[in-house]
Design a protein around this motif. Sequence first.
Motif, PDB file in Angstrom:
ATOM      1  N   GLU A  50       6.678   4.003  -6.219  1.00  0.00           N
ATOM      2  CA  GLU A  50       5.893   5.221  -6.435  1.00  0.00           C
ATOM      3  C   GLU A  50       5.842   6.137  -5.213  1.00  0.00           C
ATOM      4  OE1 GLU A  50       2.023   4.822  -8.174  1.00  0.00           O
ATOM      5  OE2 GLU A  50       2.546   2.919  -9.110  1.00  0.00           O
ATOM      6  N   TYR A  51       5.834   5.539  -4.026  1.00  0.00           N
ATOM      7  CA  TYR A  51       5.646   6.320  -2.803  1.00  0.00           C
ATOM      8  C   TYR A  51       6.926   6.297  -1.967  1.00  0.00           C
ATOM      9  CZ  TYR A  51       0.599   5.965  -3.791  1.00  0.00           C
ATOM     10  OH  TYR A  51      -0.640   6.028  -4.367  1.00  0.00           O
ATOM     11  N   ASP A  52       7.127   7.356  -1.211  1.00  0.00           N
ATOM     12  CA  ASP A  52       8.343   7.486  -0.410  1.00  0.00           C
ATOM     13  C   ASP A  52       8.140   6.881   0.984  1.00  0.00           C
ATOM     14  OD1 ASP A  52      10.865   8.166   0.393  1.00  0.00           O
ATOM     15  OD2 ASP A  52      10.381  10.261   0.836  1.00  0.00           O
ATOM     16  N   PHE A  53       8.319   5.575   1.072  1.00  0.00           N
ATOM     17  CA  PHE A  53       8.281   4.881   2.360  1.00  0.00           C
ATOM     18  C   PHE A  53       9.301   3.753   2.332  1.00  0.00           C
ATOM     19  CE2 PHE A  53       5.365   2.431  -0.264  1.00  0.00           C
ATOM     20  CZ  PHE A  53       5.549   1.123   0.142  1.00  0.00           C
ATOM     21  N   VAL A  54       9.516   3.146   3.487  1.00  0.00           N
ATOM     22  CA  VAL A  54      10.429   2.003   3.581  1.00  0.00           C
ATOM     23  C   VAL A  54       9.603   0.720   3.621  1.00  0.00           C
ATOM     24  CG1 VAL A  54      12.173   0.827   4.986  1.00  0.00           C
ATOM     25  CG2 VAL A  54      12.202   3.332   4.782  1.00  0.00           C
ATOM     26  N   LEU A  55       9.907  -0.205   2.756  1.00  0.00           N
ATOM     27  CA  LEU A  55       9.288  -1.531   2.785  1.00  0.00           C
ATOM     28  C   LEU A  55      10.292  -2.490   3.407  1.00  0.00           C
ATOM     29  CD1 LEU A  55       7.098  -3.583   2.068  1.00  0.00           C
ATOM     30  CD2 LEU A  55       8.132  -3.778  -0.217  1.00  0.00           C
ATOM     31  N   ALA A  56      10.013  -2.908   4.636  1.00  0.00           N
ATOM     32  CA  ALA A  56      10.903  -3.816   5.362  1.00  0.00           C
ATOM     33  C   ALA A  56      10.306  -5.218   5.328  1.00  0.00           C
ATOM     34  CB  ALA A  56      11.061  -3.342   6.805  1.00  0.00           C
ATOM     35  N   GLY A  89      -1.622  -3.018  10.395  1.00  0.00           N
ATOM     36  CA  GLY A  89      -1.891  -2.570   9.035  1.00  0.00           C
ATOM     37  C   GLY A  89      -2.996  -3.405   8.442  1.00  0.00           C
ATOM     38  N   PHE A  90      -2.621  -4.557   7.881  1.00  0.00           N
ATOM     39  CA  PHE A  90      -3.624  -5.487   7.369  1.00  0.00           C
ATOM     40  C   PHE A  90      -3.024  -6.881   7.288  1.00  0.00           C
ATOM     41  CE2 PHE A  90      -1.443  -3.680   3.698  1.00  0.00           C
ATOM     42  CZ  PHE A  90      -1.147  -4.793   2.925  1.00  0.00           C
ATOM     43  N   VAL A  91      -3.885  -7.872   7.308  1.00  0.00           N
ATOM     44  CA  VAL A  91      -3.475  -9.266   7.188  1.00  0.00           C
ATOM     45  C   VAL A  91      -4.108  -9.832   5.919  1.00  0.00           C
ATOM     46  CG1 VAL A  91      -3.538 -11.571   8.234  1.00  0.00           C
ATOM     47  CG2 VAL A  91      -3.308  -9.530   9.684  1.00  0.00           C
ATOM     48  N   GLY A  92      -3.323 -10.573   5.155  1.00  0.00           N
ATOM     49  CA  GLY A  92      -3.830 -11.109   3.891  1.00  0.00           C
ATOM     50  C   GLY A  92      -3.472 -10.207   2.731  1.00  0.00           C
ATOM     51  N   VAL A  93      -4.137 -10.437   1.604  1.00  0.00           N
ATOM     52  CA  VAL A  93      -3.850  -9.678   0.381  1.00  0.00           C
ATOM     53  C   VAL A  93      -4.958  -8.662   0.149  1.00  0.00           C
ATOM     54  CG1 VAL A  93      -3.413  -9.798  -2.094  1.00  0.00           C
ATOM     55  CG2 VAL A  93      -2.682 -11.677  -0.601  1.00  0.00           C
ATOM     56  N   LEU A  94      -4.594  -7.393   0.100  1.00  0.00           N
ATOM     57  CA  LEU A  94      -5.554  -6.345  -0.220  1.00  0.00           C
ATOM     58  C   LEU A  94      -5.429  -5.977  -1.697  1.00  0.00           C
ATOM     59  CD1 LEU A  94      -5.421  -3.704   2.677  1.00  0.00           C
ATOM     60  CD2 LEU A  94      -7.119  -5.492   2.287  1.00  0.00           C
ATOM     61  N   PRO A  95      -6.522  -5.545  -2.323  1.00  0.00           N
ATOM     62  CA  PRO A  95      -6.420  -5.031  -3.690  1.00  0.00           C
ATOM     63  C   PRO A  95      -5.513  -3.802  -3.726  1.00  0.00           C
ATOM     64  CG  PRO A  95      -8.719  -5.414  -3.083  1.00  0.00           C
ATOM     65  CD  PRO A  95      -7.915  -5.548  -1.832  1.00  0.00           C
ATOM     66  N   GLU A  96      -4.917  -3.566  -4.863  1.00  0.00           N
ATOM     67  CA  GLU A  96      -3.961  -2.466  -4.994  1.00  0.00           C
ATOM     68  C   GLU A  96      -4.567  -1.123  -4.603  1.00  0.00           C
ATOM     69  OE1 GLU A  96      -1.825  -0.217  -8.679  1.00  0.00           O
ATOM     70  OE2 GLU A  96      -1.582  -2.399  -8.610  1.00  0.00           O
ATOM     71  N   HIS A  97      -5.826  -0.870  -5.014  1.00  0.00           N
ATOM     72  CA  HIS A  97      -6.407   0.444  -4.729  1.00  0.00           C
ATOM     73  C   HIS A  97      -6.593   0.664  -3.233  1.00  0.00           C
ATOM     74  CE1 HIS A  97     -10.171  -1.956  -4.716  1.00  0.00           C
ATOM     75  NE2 HIS A  97     -10.629  -1.027  -3.917  1.00  0.00           N
ATOM     76  N   GLN A  98      -6.824  -0.409  -2.475  1.00  0.00           N
ATOM     77  CA  GLN A  98      -6.961  -0.256  -1.023  1.00  0.00           C
ATOM     78  C   GLN A  98      -5.603   0.020  -0.377  1.00  0.00           C
ATOM     79  OE1 GLN A  98      -9.277  -3.230   1.025  1.00  0.00           O
ATOM     80  NE2 GLN A  98     -10.823  -3.318  -0.577  1.00  0.00           N
ATOM     81  N   ARG A 100      -3.227   1.648  -1.865  1.00  0.00           N
ATOM     82  CA  ARG A 100      -2.988   3.051  -2.196  1.00  0.00           C
ATOM     83  C   ARG A 100      -3.720   3.974  -1.218  1.00  0.00           C
ATOM     84  NH1 ARG A 100      -0.527   4.046  -7.034  1.00  0.00           N
ATOM     85  NH2 ARG A 100      -0.385   2.292  -8.481  1.00  0.00           N
ATOM     86  N   GLN A 101      -4.955   3.620  -0.881  1.00  0.00           N
ATOM     87  CA  GLN A 101      -5.719   4.421   0.081  1.00  0.00           C
ATOM     88  C   GLN A 101      -5.020   4.441   1.433  1.00  0.00           C
ATOM     89  OE1 GLN A 101      -9.608   2.600   0.033  1.00  0.00           O
ATOM     90  NE2 GLN A 101     -10.176   3.518  -1.927  1.00  0.00           N
ATOM     91  N   LEU A 102      -4.478   3.293   1.828  1.00  0.00           N
ATOM     92  CA  LEU A 102      -3.759   3.202   3.095  1.00  0.00           C
ATOM     93  C   LEU A 102      -2.539   4.124   3.085  1.00  0.00           C
ATOM     94  CD1 LEU A 102      -3.325   1.732   5.848  1.00  0.00           C
ATOM     95  CD2 LEU A 102      -1.984   0.044   4.594  1.00  0.00           C
ATOM     96  N   LEU A 103      -1.805   4.130   1.993  1.00  0.00           N
ATOM     97  CA  LEU A 103      -0.615   4.977   1.884  1.00  0.00           C
ATOM     98  C   LEU A 103      -0.994   6.458   1.888  1.00  0.00           C
ATOM     99  CD1 LEU A 103       1.389   2.952  -0.786  1.00  0.00           C
ATOM    100  CD2 LEU A 103       1.815   3.050   1.672  1.00  0.00           C
ATOM    101  N   GLU A 104      -2.095   6.780   1.244  1.00  0.00           N
ATOM    102  CA  GLU A 104      -2.542   8.170   1.220  1.00  0.00           C
ATOM    103  C   GLU A 104      -2.961   8.635   2.611  1.00  0.00           C
ATOM    104  OE1 GLU A 104      -5.484   8.133  -1.811  1.00  0.00           O
ATOM    105  OE2 GLU A 104      -4.015   7.874  -3.435  1.00  0.00           O
ATOM    106  N   GLN A 105      -3.484   7.713   3.423  1.00  0.00           N
ATOM    107  CA  GLN A 105      -3.834   8.057   4.806  1.00  0.00           C
ATOM    108  C   GLN A 105      -2.591   8.383   5.621  1.00  0.00           C
ATOM    109  OE1 GLN A 105      -6.125   4.688   6.182  1.00  0.00           O
ATOM    110  NE2 GLN A 105      -7.854   5.146   4.846  1.00  0.00           N
ATOM    111  N   LEU A 106      -1.438   7.911   5.160  1.00  0.00           N
ATOM    112  CA  LEU A 106      -0.173   8.216   5.830  1.00  0.00           C
ATOM    113  C   LEU A 106       0.454   9.494   5.262  1.00  0.00           C
ATOM    114  CD1 LEU A 106       1.333   4.602   5.877  1.00  0.00           C
ATOM    115  CD2 LEU A 106       0.350   5.843   7.805  1.00  0.00           C
ATOM    116  N   SER A 107      -0.360  10.232   4.487  1.00  0.00           N
ATOM    117  CA  SER A 107       0.079  11.497   3.873  1.00  0.00           C
ATOM    118  C   SER A 107       1.219  11.298   2.881  1.00  0.00           C
ATOM    119  CB  SER A 107       0.497  12.511   4.957  1.00  0.00           C
ATOM    120  OG  SER A 107      -0.591  12.797   5.808  1.00  0.00           O
ATOM    121  N   LEU A 108       1.243  10.136   2.260  1.00  0.00           N
ATOM    122  CA  LEU A 108       2.239   9.860   1.226  1.00  0.00           C
ATOM    123  C   LEU A 108       1.665  10.224  -0.139  1.00  0.00           C
ATOM    124  CD1 LEU A 108       3.592   6.428   2.487  1.00  0.00           C
ATOM    125  CD2 LEU A 108       4.781   8.619   2.544  1.00  0.00           C
ATOM    126  N   ARG A 109       2.492  10.815  -0.973  1.00  0.00           N
ATOM    127  CA  ARG A 109       2.057  11.265  -2.289  1.00  0.00           C
ATOM    128  C   ARG A 109       2.782  10.466  -3.357  1.00  0.00           C
ATOM    129  NH1 ARG A 109       3.255  15.901  -5.657  1.00  0.00           N
ATOM    130  NH2 ARG A 109       1.376  16.642  -6.716  1.00  0.00           N
TER     131      ARG A 109
END
Length: 272
Positions: A50-56, A89-98, A100-109
């Motif tokens: 959904e978002y334009d980033f690289v998942l490494a 970033g974060f350690v462990g498993v975050l809920p999906e909505h959190q 998404r909030q993290l990605l939005e803070q990176l100005s990703l749409r």
Amino acid sequence: MGTSLAVNQQSFATEVLEKSYEKPVLVDFYATWCGPCQMLKPILETMVQEYDFVLAKVDIDENPDLANTYGVSGVPDVRIVTEGAVKPGFVGVLPEHQIRQLLEQLSLRSQLNAELEALYAEAAQGQVAESTAKLQALLEKYPNDYGLILEAANFYLEAGNHEKAETLLGIIPQYEKEYAARARGLQSLIQFQQITQLEVLSELDGMYQTAAQAALDQDYEAALQGFLAIVQRDRLYRNDAARRAMLSLFDLLGNDNPLTHQYRKQLMMAIY
């Protein structure tokens, strides 16, 4: 749409550090034996669609030097890399909505958000049938996206299709607390619409209807003021209906909303 790839010691500089000057990179340090890592993996894979980033993705057992370099002591450990800088970033498993909030803070749409905005614009121009068809297509494409399901329920609610809205809201599981709270809030809007159709037999009935209409008009402060006034006058009115209406509005607004903080305190004072 972003890119998902496996990264090792040799490719890290090129695929992560250099790429981070073009777009954000999320580095997922994981292990194949790690249960939480397997839980996080499909969430991240969904996000990168959904978002334009690289998942490494870095397997720490195959790349212990990378894990040591960045101080990875537990997995999953997700780092954020922008302009060559590796940040926590974060350690462990975050809920999906959190996430998404993290990605939005990176100005990703999100591509999904762009499609939602487009169909909302169509609906506003009177092309309701077309926008409804596109919304249904999105629900089929993202059947497990609870945020989308809530958006769709709100869409049908505004269109007056309460039955479809309630069906969608019933999909949200209670263990997804953030989404379940928002679902309860949207269900309350259906109840508010029913309240506005009640026969007015007393002054409190009139206040109750006025507050419900304010909620439907998205004048949430006026709605909360109205329901609070009823609680202060008669706590037992319609089996504590005004207090329950306020709790529904808190769910709708969310715990972080200033109105929730303000009126939750006032409600507690009125009760005790």
